[in-house]
Scaffold this motif. Structure first.
Motif, short mmCIF file in Angstrom:
data_model
loop_
_atom_site.label_atom_id
_atom_site.label_comp_id
_atom_site.label_asym_id
_atom_site.label_seq_id
_atom_site.Cartn_x
_atom_site.Cartn_y
_atom_site.Cartn_z
N HIS A 1 -28.98 10.51 11.83
CA HIS A 1 -28.17 11.06 10.67
C HIS A 1 -27.36 9.98 9.91
N ILE A 2 -27.18 10.27 8.44
CA ILE A 2 -26.08 9.43 8.01
C ILE A 2 -25.18 10.18 7.51
N HIS A 3 -23.69 9.77 7.88
CA HIS A 3 -22.62 10.29 7.57
C HIS A 3 -22.20 9.59 6.33
N VAL A 4 -21.65 10.29 5.37
CA VAL A 4 -21.15 9.54 4.16
C VAL A 4 -19.76 10.33 3.82
N ARG A 5 -18.85 9.42 3.68
CA ARG A 5 -17.51 9.90 3.50
C ARG A 5 -16.91 9.21 2.03
N LEU A 6 -16.37 10.06 1.25
CA LEU A 6 -15.74 9.46 -0.06
C LEU A 6 -14.36 9.46 -0.21
N VAL A 7 -13.73 8.32 -0.07
CA VAL A 7 -12.16 8.52 -0.36
C VAL A 7 -12.01 7.99 -1.68
N LEU A 8 -11.17 8.93 -2.56
CA LEU A 8 -10.80 8.54 -3.94
C LEU A 8 -9.42 7.80 -3.99
N LYS A 9 -9.61 7.05 -4.77
CA LYS A 9 -8.30 6.36 -5.00
C LYS A 9 -7.50 7.26 -6.03
N GLY A 10 -6.19 7.27 -5.88
CA GLY A 10 -5.42 8.21 -6.77
C GLY A 10 -5.33 7.16 -8.04
N GLY A 11 -5.05 8.12 -9.24
CA GLY A 11 -4.87 7.54 -10.76
C GLY A 11 -3.44 6.74 -10.73
N GLY A 12 -3.47 5.57 -11.20
CA GLY A 12 -2.37 5.04 -11.39
C GLY A 12 -1.87 4.04 -10.32
N CYS A 13 -2.39 4.10 -9.06
CA CYS A 13 -2.10 3.43 -7.89
C CYS A 13 -2.71 2.03 -7.95
N GLU A 14 -1.83 1.17 -7.52
CA GLU A 14 -2.38 -0.62 -7.59
C GLU A 14 -2.25 -0.82 -6.05
N ASN A 15 -3.34 -1.79 -6.19
CA ASN A 15 -3.30 -2.56 -4.70
C ASN A 15 -2.23 -3.73 -4.74
N MET A 16 -1.31 -3.47 -3.72
CA MET A 16 -0.15 -4.27 -3.81
C MET A 16 -0.43 -5.31 -2.34
N SER A 17 -1.72 -5.68 -1.99
CA SER A 17 -1.75 -6.54 -0.86
C SER A 17 -0.83 -7.88 -1.16
N ALA A 18 -0.69 -8.44 -0.01
CA ALA A 18 -0.08 -9.81 0.07
C ALA A 18 -0.47 -10.52 1.25
N GLN A 19 -0.83 -11.81 0.76
CA GLN A 19 -1.27 -12.82 2.15
C GLN A 19 -0.23 -13.93 2.14
N TYR A 20 0.21 -14.06 3.31
CA TYR A 20 1.04 -15.35 3.90
C TYR A 20 0.35 -16.07 4.85
N SER A 21 0.88 -17.31 4.49
CA SER A 21 0.28 -18.55 5.61
C SER A 21 1.79 -19.11 6.17
N LEU A 22 1.94 -19.04 7.41
CA LEU A 22 3.03 -19.42 8.23
C LEU A 22 2.76 -20.71 8.77
N PRO A 23 3.81 -21.61 8.78
CA PRO A 23 5.18 -21.60 8.49
C PRO A 23 5.38 -21.57 6.91
N MET A 24 6.19 -21.16 6.55
CA MET A 24 6.65 -21.07 5.14
C MET A 24 8.05 -20.75 4.76
N GLU A 25 8.58 -20.89 3.48
CA GLU A 25 9.77 -20.42 3.14
C GLU A 25 10.03 -19.16 2.38
#
Length: 89
Positions: A11-35
Protein backbone atom coordinates in the motif's frame (compact mmCIF):
# COMPACT_ATOMS: atom_id res chain seq x y z
CA UNK A 1 8.79 19.10 -0.30
CA UNK A 2 8.34 15.43 -1.06
CA UNK A 3 9.70 12.64 1.10
CA UNK A 4 9.51 8.94 0.31
CA UNK A 5 10.92 5.72 1.63
CA UNK A 6 11.23 2.40 -0.15
CA UNK A 7 9.21 -0.36 1.49
CA UNK A 8 7.82 -3.81 0.80
CA UNK A 9 4.35 -2.68 1.90
CA UNK A 10 1.88 -3.19 -0.98
CA UNK A 11 0.00 0.00 0.00
CA UNK A 12 1.00 3.60 -0.51
CA UNK A 13 0.56 5.97 2.44
CA UNK A 14 0.26 9.66 1.61
CA UNK A 15 0.31 12.47 4.16
CA UNK A 16 -0.25 16.11 3.39
CA UNK A 17 1.32 18.63 5.75
CA UNK A 18 -0.01 22.12 5.02
CA UNK A 19 2.11 25.18 5.61
CA UNK A 20 0.43 27.94 7.56
CA UNK A 21 -0.36 31.20 5.81
CA UNK A 22 2.24 33.90 6.30
CA UNK A 23 4.90 31.58 7.70
CA UNK A 24 8.48 32.01 6.58
CA UNK A 25 11.32 29.55 6.39
CA UNK A 26 13.84 30.90 8.86
CA UNK A 27 16.62 28.42 8.13
CA UNK A 28 20.17 29.35 9.00
CA UNK A 29 23.44 27.69 8.08
CA UNK A 30 26.71 28.13 9.95
CA UNK A 31 30.23 26.93 9.23
CA UNK A 32 32.49 26.75 12.26
CA UNK A 33 34.85 28.21 13.27
CA UNK A 34 33.43 31.71 12.80
CA UNK A 35 32.77 34.95 14.64
CA UNK A 36 29.28 35.53 16.05
CA UNK A 37 28.46 38.92 17.58
CA UNK A 38 32.15 39.69 18.09
CA UNK A 39 32.96 36.35 19.74
CA UNK A 40 34.74 33.37 18.23
CA UNK A 41 32.64 30.21 17.88
CA UNK A 42 34.77 27.08 17.52
CA UNK A 43 34.00 23.49 16.52
CA UNK A 44 32.88 22.44 19.98
CA UNK A 45 29.62 22.33 21.94
CA UNK A 46 29.93 25.98 22.96
CA UNK A 47 30.33 26.96 19.30
CA UNK A 48 27.24 24.95 18.35
CA UNK A 49 25.34 26.54 21.25
CA UNK A 50 26.36 30.01 20.02
CA UNK A 51 25.07 29.19 16.51
CA UNK A 52 21.73 27.92 17.81
CA UNK A 53 21.16 30.95 20.01
CA UNK A 54 22.17 33.31 17.18
CA UNK A 55 19.77 31.63 14.72
CA UNK A 56 16.87 31.72 17.20
CA UNK A 57 17.59 35.36 18.05
CA UNK A 58 17.67 36.41 14.38
CA UNK A 59 14.44 34.49 13.57
CA UNK A 60 12.30 35.96 16.33
CA UNK A 61 9.20 37.69 15.07
CA UNK A 62 9.74 36.66 11.44
CA UNK A 63 8.34 33.14 11.20
CA UNK A 64 5.40 31.23 12.60
CA UNK A 65 5.03 30.32 16.22
CA UNK A 66 7.78 28.07 17.61
CA UNK A 67 5.99 24.80 16.87
CA UNK A 68 9.09 23.13 15.44
CA UNK A 69 12.80 23.56 15.20
CA UNK A 70 15.45 21.19 13.98
CA UNK A 71 19.19 21.05 14.26
CA UNK A 72 21.34 19.15 11.85
CA UNK A 73 25.02 18.56 11.54
CA UNK A 74 26.37 17.26 8.24
CA UNK A 75 29.33 17.63 5.93
CA UNK A 76 27.06 18.83 3.12
CA UNK A 77 23.66 20.51 3.21
CA UNK A 78 21.32 18.13 1.25
CA UNK A 79 21.43 15.07 3.57
CA UNK A 80 21.25 17.27 6.64
CA UNK A 81 18.29 19.24 5.30
CA UNK A 82 16.36 16.03 4.59
CA UNK A 83 17.13 14.69 8.05
CA UNK A 84 16.11 17.95 9.75
CA UNK A 85 12.70 17.97 8.01
CA UNK A 86 11.90 14.27 8.53
CA UNK A 87 10.09 14.78 11.90
CA UNK A 88 7.41 16.78 10.06
CA UNK A 89 6.32 13.58 8.35
Amino acid sequence: MFHWEQTRDPHIHVRLVLKGGGCENMSAQYSLPMEIQGKRADRDLEGVRACILDAVWKAQGKGCGPDSSALRSAATAPPGNEFAKTPAF
